[in-house]
Design a protein around this motif. Structure first.
Motif, PDB file in Angstrom:
ATOM      1  N   THR A  12      -5.125  66.718 -17.565  1.00  0.00           N
ATOM      2  CA  THR A  12      -3.716  66.641 -17.931  1.00  0.00           C
ATOM      3  C   THR A  12      -3.458  67.417 -19.216  1.00  0.00           C
ATOM      4  OG1 THR A  12      -3.903  64.595 -19.222  1.00  0.00           O
ATOM      5  CG2 THR A  12      -3.605  64.385 -16.848  1.00  0.00           C
ATOM      6  N   THR A  39      -2.549  69.209 -13.986  1.00  0.00           N
ATOM      7  CA  THR A  39      -1.100  69.096 -14.041  1.00  0.00           C
ATOM      8  C   THR A  39      -0.502  70.396 -14.562  1.00  0.00           C
ATOM      9  OG1 THR A  39      -1.084  68.233 -16.303  1.00  0.00           O
ATOM     10  CG2 THR A  39      -1.322  66.625 -14.519  1.00  0.00           C
ATOM     11  N   THR A  61      -3.150  72.386  -7.914  1.00  0.00           N
ATOM     12  CA  THR A  61      -2.084  72.157  -8.888  1.00  0.00           C
ATOM     13  C   THR A  61      -0.781  71.672  -8.267  1.00  0.00           C
ATOM     14  OG1 THR A  61      -1.401  74.476  -8.744  1.00  0.00           O
ATOM     15  CG2 THR A  61      -3.021  73.911 -10.451  1.00  0.00           C
ATOM     16  N   ILE A  93       0.457  60.230 -18.567  1.00  0.00           N
ATOM     17  CA  ILE A  93      -0.106  59.898 -17.248  1.00  0.00           C
ATOM     18  C   ILE A  93      -0.540  58.440 -17.186  1.00  0.00           C
ATOM     19  CG2 ILE A  93      -2.548  60.513 -17.615  1.00  0.00           C
ATOM     20  CD1 ILE A  93      -2.278  61.916 -14.779  1.00  0.00           C
ATOM     21  N   ASP A 104       3.948  64.113  -8.967  1.00  0.00           N
ATOM     22  CA  ASP A 104       3.261  65.396  -8.857  1.00  0.00           C
ATOM     23  C   ASP A 104       1.952  65.146  -8.120  1.00  0.00           C
ATOM     24  OD1 ASP A 104       1.642  64.153 -10.730  1.00  0.00           O
ATOM     25  OD2 ASP A 104       1.972  65.628 -12.326  1.00  0.00           O
ATOM     26  N   ALA A 106      -1.191  65.097  -9.186  1.00  0.00           N
ATOM     27  CA  ALA A 106      -2.134  64.219  -9.869  1.00  0.00           C
ATOM     28  C   ALA A 106      -1.758  62.750  -9.706  1.00  0.00           C
ATOM     29  CB  ALA A 106      -2.200  64.573 -11.357  1.00  0.00           C
TER      30      ALA A 106
END
Length: 424
Positions: A12, A39, A61, A93, A104, A106
């Protein structure tokens, strides 16, 4: 070894993202396969190419990659790994994980995974101590998320305290432990002791002195020394990271107060002694301040002026300052169980330090060479010798934060085994 193990690494957007490169290298050296998800913010700190080269795998990604999502790529990624590792794990996160947000790739795969998750937090020290972060980590712990770190130290922003991402080698050991255990215990580092489990110094109180003292000559001038306070502040932060309640008494420095520490600012040696005595009782005292040995007997009420005609400057008679280390080392009900002094020497370092330990009555002395050319005063590195009743332990040159971390761990070990030979 981690031969054959599959690690899904989520990188991240924090300054510690560069450490992910070394983490990948160590994991592959240990035999693990590593797939990387990064990210969008992580791309501001490391490139997909760097991560791909080191991992030997395509870096993912985008949640809406047509090729991957026709095969439900985020589900495959989340299920194919033996362990999911988030390093660095930013405050952002962690908050999304605690709330179950998936906006997203992740966060979506973290919500979709059925595998254990290990996070390595990395953030500003103030963010680490913020109640929202504490709540989020508490929730993640209850959800079974494992945690390694963070370490205490100096931040990129100049602040001190827990918040630095654990070193890659430490994360690798946490990964080994996570894969070896069938249960789901929390893997805690210095910072996580604040929420998940008591730290090794939880319930203890330490008083730490730091920085120089200023002894006034007149309202403008004073006697001082070159101490920056970096070592004392680092020690206060390291003790706090192990769960200790810390009172830091500091002379004038340019440093930010360590987070999670009760900081008292003073000017003179007499003020420092009064503040230390007011902070007692304590279990631990670490006297890292460079206290002026003498002060002017008389402080002029007005600025001293040059006299016309080339007259000689005024005489400044010096008198001895109170000896803070000897005072708190003296036997009595308020004496801390462990008193650690510092000896800043310019020659015959060990001989002078051993004599100082005996003269002051403290338990340990940390001795270092501050002679011209060492760069110790004001610098970031230190080379010290820890002297106790049983001998001398000479440590290699390292950063002042590393010295602080090692000393804090040594103190924790001392209290974990009160009959140890370190006792004086």
């Amino acid at each position: 070894m981690l031969t054959g193990k599959r690690i899904l690494l989520i990188v991240t957007g924090g300054i510690a993202a560069y450490k992910a490169l070394e983490l990948i290298r160590l994991l592959r050296k240990a035999g693990a396969g590593v797939k990387v998800v990064m990210t969008r913010a992580a791309g501001e700190f490391v490139t997909p190419m760097s991560l791909a080269v080191l991992s030997g795998e395509e870096v993912h990604t985008d949640l809406f990659s047509l090729k991957d999502e026709t095969e439900i790529g985020h589900i495959q990624l989340s299920r194919a790994a033996d362990l999911v590792v988030v390093a660095p794990a930013t405050a952002d996160i962690l908050a999304k994980m605690a709330a179950g947000i998936s906006d997203d790739l992740a966060t979506t795969l973290l919500l979709a995974t059925d595998k254990r998750v290990l996070v390595a937090p990395a953030m500003n020290v103030r963010m680490w101590f913020h109640p929202a972060t504490r709540r989020n980590l508490d929730q993640l712990s209850r959800d079974g998320v494992l945690t390694v770190g963070p370490d205490a130290g100096e931040m990129a922003c100049g602040e001190f305290g827990p918040g630095r991402m654990a070193e890659p080698a430490t994360i690798v050991e946490a990964i080994r432990a996570a894969l070896a255990e069938n249960s789901r215990p929390a893997l805690t580092g210095p910072g996580t002791a604040l929420i998940d489990a008591p730290g090794p110094l939880s319930g203890r109180h330490a008083v730490v002195t730091s920085g120089p003292t200023h002894e006034p000559i007149d309202p403008v001038r004073y006697i001082a020394n070159r101490s920056s306070g970096k070592q004392g502040h680092a020690i206060a932060a390291a003790l706090a990271a192990l769960g200790c309640q810390v009172t830091l008494v500091t002379g004038p420095t340019r440093l930010t107060d360590p987070a999670g520490v009760d900081t008292i600012h003073i000017e003179s040696a007499r003020e420092m002694l009064a503040a230390v005595e007011a902070a007692l009782p304590a279990d631990i005292a670490v006297c890292a301040a460079a206290v002026a040995d003498w002060r002017p007997a008389i402080e002029a009420g007005q600025k001293l002026k040059k006299q016309p005609g080339g007259a000689l400057p005024p005489d400044i008679r010096l008198i001895e300052n109170p000896d803070i280390l000897r005072t708190i080392s003296a036997p009595g009900p308020s004496r801390p169980a462990l008193v650690v002094g510092f000896a800043a020497e310019t020659e015959q370092v060990l001989d002078h330090a051993r004599a100082k330990r005996a003269r002051k009555g403290c338990d340990w002395i940390v001795a270092n060479d501050v002679s011209t050319g060492t760069g110790t005063f004001g610098g970031d590195d230190n080379a010290v010798h820890l002297i106790d009743a049983d001998g001398t332990d000479s440590w290699p040159a390292m950063t002042k934060q590393a010295v602080a971390d090692r000393l804090a761990r040594r103190i924790a070990d001392h209290f974990a085994a009160p009959t140890t030979k370190d006792s004086a």
